[in-house]
Design a protein around this motif. Structure first.
Motif, PDB file in Angstrom:
ATOM      1  N   ALA A 171      17.241  72.924  -3.994  1.00 50.87           N
ATOM      2  CA  ALA A 171      17.158  72.760  -5.335  1.00 50.87           C
ATOM      3  C   ALA A 171      17.838  71.648  -5.082  1.00 50.87           C
ATOM      4  N   ALA A 172      19.354  71.559  -4.940  1.00 52.30           N
ATOM      5  CA  ALA A 172      20.357  70.471  -4.325  1.00 52.30           C
ATOM      6  C   ALA A 172      19.604  69.570  -3.154  1.00 52.30           C
ATOM      7  N   GLU A 173      19.517  69.800  -2.737  1.00 52.78           N
ATOM      8  CA  GLU A 173      18.775  68.893  -1.363  1.00 52.78           C
ATOM      9  C   GLU A 173      17.290  68.560  -2.267  1.00 52.78           C
ATOM     10  N   VAL A 174      16.327  68.794  -3.071  1.00 51.69           N
ATOM     11  CA  VAL A 174      15.371  68.411  -3.328  1.00 51.69           C
ATOM     12  C   VAL A 174      15.888  67.173  -4.004  1.00 51.69           C
ATOM     13  N   ARG A 175      16.895  67.395  -4.901  1.00 50.41           N
ATOM     14  CA  ARG A 175      18.056  66.569  -5.995  1.00 50.41           C
ATOM     15  C   ARG A 175      18.270  65.083  -5.036  1.00 50.41           C
ATOM     16  N   ALA A 176      19.023  65.718  -4.128  1.00 59.22           N
ATOM     17  CA  ALA A 176      19.300  64.280  -3.201  1.00 59.22           C
ATOM     18  C   ALA A 176      18.398  63.816  -2.441  1.00 59.22           C
ATOM     19  N   ARG A 177      17.891  64.199  -2.192  1.00 58.19           N
ATOM     20  CA  ARG A 177      16.475  63.444  -1.266  1.00 58.19           C
ATOM     21  C   ARG A 177      16.156  62.267  -2.391  1.00 58.19           C
ATOM     22  N   ASN A 178      15.940  62.990  -3.481  1.00 57.64           N
ATOM     23  CA  ASN A 178      14.839  61.974  -4.741  1.00 57.64           C
ATOM     24  C   ASN A 178      16.145  61.498  -5.745  1.00 57.64           C
ATOM     25  N   PRO A 179      16.723  60.659  -5.759  1.00 59.41           N
ATOM     26  CA  PRO A 179      17.907  60.505  -6.263  1.00 59.41           C
ATOM     27  C   PRO A 179      17.576  59.896  -8.149  1.00 59.41           C
ATOM     28  N   ALA A 180      15.954  59.201  -7.482  1.00 64.17           N
ATOM     29  CA  ALA A 180      15.652  58.501  -8.818  1.00 64.17           C
ATOM     30  C   ALA A 180      14.408  59.378  -9.526  1.00 64.17           C
TER      31      ALA A 180
END
Length: 670
Positions: A58-67
């Motif tokens: 989840a941390a990687e998914v959130r970092a890849r989609n900051p918006a």
């Protein structure tokens, strides 16, 4: 590990694109696949173990989609009570693993909250109403394997972590290569290294032993040809992050035992490999942006680096980043590795399509050019390059040589063996020690060093210096001079002028000025274009005696490269290639002698659809096979392309049109 997509979307705060998630995992080197659109099964490589957990992915998914959508707010973490000691665990020395365990008691059946139970069902985990449900939940959440066993059947005073016997090929249930054993007395409680679910221990008020383990990925997944693990497609043996990840997983399990099951914990402990200290890097954000994306903002860059487990302090414009790299990521060791991690999390297709910077000259860095030029100039003059220690003992007799009188010494505060040390304030002390030894052994010393010197105790307050020492014989005996000629100040002066030329300066000036380490009358300050850049001279008798060079004439100099400047960067020259000639076709036409060549060229240009200036006569024949009273003209016609089809087809069409126009005029063409 099967990660429920509903749980992942809850952690991310919104829907997750399945195809993009799988593409990103494959791009990162993990094997992944969807199961009935309810769960994603991930087998990450050892260096990316965090991808095998809900929180890490989840941390990687959130970092890849900051918006994208923000995750639901979490309640502020309450400080958990420290685990009670009392569970004695031992481990053999040098084992590449660690185990943490706790003794818990559950009063009755374990009933998970509805949301947690639904997440386990989505992952295909059968609910048992025992501590195994809690272990499976923590394993999915943290990516850390856990186990459980009935404590009433174990010798809790003899718990130990030990190495396993070599694997027996005929026993598939035996310990895997590089696996470890958790033993209680003479009984094997668990084989660590085989990813098996925790046992379903009935919750009827008895004590239950729960544990979590970690194995060193380098021991379980050795380099090709260096270890016993030969089955790359076998079950994953490593899912932990670092040695202390098993302690954190046990603490999380104990918290769920208390919160969800109303149980208690009576003892806990751990043994095995300790966690190494995390590394602290201070990369330049401008360099990271240049490698990843010049338009990347600092907040997004920090989020990309933090997705892999690094701790990034709040960034500030104009200051280096403060990145604390966890022990589980030994691959993040510098700016290129951090840039690669940020690019991996963000997605490689987002990288700009551009050529990488040249690794060879000409470099735009003037300081690097200067150091290279000075080193080359000194080596060509016969000097030997050395590297001297950065730390000097506080009582070193030569410690103050070359250091400005007003400079405060930078002392070292740390271990007992370093408390009596200080950082060098000049290159000359270490260089004079080397020169003294060379004089005693060979009778000559021609040495130099290019290195950094601390100007103050502030972080990064350093300057590059160039220092040289000349002493002893510089020329062998000859008929003219029966004794070897020793180094004089003229040799040092020539070296300084060579150094100035390497820095792009035509001349330098030596101004007499007293310096404590030089003899009176042989002490100078070096000026370049009116700026003092260093000092040069002959050592005084007292200083020469401290360097074990009593009675020798020792010439030395030290230059501050920051003040010396550097040569102007050589602009890269780009050779513009010659443009390709335009396409053309040739025709040969036989016309009467009365027909002018200009008329033939106009016919070819009009019919061939090109300009008059692009048509010319290349050859002229008369007689022979050419009929009497006629001329044979070979005409070349160039044209600009107007068709996107094959070039040969366009050339053929234009030539055929010209031949038809020539035939209409009654001329023979081919």
């Amino acid at each position: 590990m099967k990660i429920p997509l509903a749980w992942l979307e809850h952690e991310c705060g919104g829907p997750v694109d399945r195809a993009a998630l799988l593409h990103h995992l494959h791009e990162s080197g993990a094997r992944a696949g969807l199961h009935a659109d309810r769960a994603v099964e991930v087998l990450p490589p050892p260096e990316l173990a965090h991808l095998g957990s809900v929180r890490g992915l989840a941390a990687e998914v959130r970092a890849r989609n900051p918006a994208g959508p923000t995750p639901p707010p979490r309640p502020a973490p309450q400080p958990s009570a420290p685990l009670p000691d009392g569970l004695a665990l031992a481990a053999e020395d040098g084992l590449p693993g660690r185990v943490a365990a706790a003794l818990v008691r559950l009063p009755g059946e374990v009933r998970l909250p509805d949301a947690a139970a639904g997440r386990l069902r989505a992952a295909g985990v059968p609910l048992t109403g025992t501590v195994a449900d809690l272990a499976a939940y923590v394993g999915l959440e943290t990516g850390q394997p856990l186990g459980a066993a009935d404590a009433g059947e174990l010798d809790l005073n003899g718990l130990r972590l030990c190495s396993a016997a070599p694997a027996d090929p005929a026993d598939p249930a035996g310990p895997p290569p590089a696996g470890l054993l958790l033993r209680a007395g003479e009984r094997t409680v668990a084989v660590l290294g085989r990813d098996t679910p925790a046992a379903a221990v009935p919750a009827d008020g008895r004590d239950t032993l729960v544990w979590a383990w970690w194995l060193d990925p380098a021991a379980v997944h050795p380099a090709p040809g260096t270890g016993p693990c030969t089955d790359p497609d076998g079950p994953p043996a490593v899912r932990g992050h670092d040695p202390r990840s098993c302690d954190r997983a046990v603490a999380r399990l104990v918290a769920l035992v208390t919160d969800w099951a109303g149980g208690t914990v009576t003892a806990a402990g751990g043994a095995g490999a300790p966690a190494p200290a995390p590394r602290v890097l201070r990369p330049d954000p401008g360099e990271l942006r240049r490698l990843v994306d010049p338009d990347l903002d600092l907040a997004t860059l920090a989020a990309l680096l933090a997705a892999g487990g690094a701790v990034v302090a709040p960034p500030e414009e104009g200051h280096p980043l403060h990145v604390t790299v966890p022990a589980a990521r030994p691959d993040l060791d510098g700016v290129p590795a951090l840039a690669g991690e940020a690019a991996r999390v963000r997605g490689y297709p987002t990288l700009l399509r551009r050529l990488p910077p040249s690794a060879a000259g000409p470099w735009p860095d003037r300081a690097r050019l200067l150091r290279r030029g000075l080193t080359t100039a000194a080596l060509r003059r016969g000097l030997q390059q050395v590297t001297t220690p950065v730390l000097l003992r506080s009582g070193e007799p030569l410690g103050a040589v070359g250091t400005p009188p007003e400079a405060e010494p930078v002392t070292v505060h740390g271990r007992a063996g370093l408390r009596a040390m200080q950082v060098r304030g000049s290159l000359l002390p270490g260089l004079l020690v080397v020169a003294g030894r060379a004089l005693r052994r060979t009778g000559t010393a021609h040495v130099f060093e290019v290195g950094q010197v601390a100007r103050s105790a502030a972080l990064g307050d350093e300057s590059w210096r160039f220092a040289a020492v000349l002493a002893g014989a510089v020329a062998p005996p000859s008929l003219v001079e029966p004794r070897p000629r020793t180094a004089g100040f003229a040799d040092l002066n020539g070296l300084l002028r060579t150094a100035a030329a390497a820095a792009g300066h035509e001349a330098l000036a030596l101004t007499p000025e007293p310096h404590a380490e030089f003899a009176a009358g042989a002490s100078f300050t070096v000026h370049v274009r009116g700026t003092a850049v260093g000092r040069a001279g002959v050592l005084s008798e007292e200083t020469a005696a401290l360097a074990d060079a009593a009675g020798e004439r020792v010439c030395c100099a030290e230059l501050d490269l920051h003040l010396l400047g550097g040569p102007a960067p050589v602009p890269p020259t780009v050779r513009i290639p010659e443009p390709l000639p335009p396409p053309a076709f040739n025709v040969s036409v036989v016309v009467p002698e009365a027909v002018s060549a200009g008329e033939v060229l106009r016919v070819v240009a009009r019919a061939g659809g090109t300009e008059d200036r692009r048509v010319a006569v290349k050859d002229l024949l008369q007689g022979g096979q050419v009929p009497a009273g006629h001329l044979s003209l070979t005409v070349r016609a160039e044209f600009l392309r107007t068709d996107d089809g094959p070039l040969r087809d366009e050339r053929r069409r234009r030539r055929e049109a010209v031949l038809r126009a020539l035939a209409d005029r009654g001329w023979s063409g081919r």
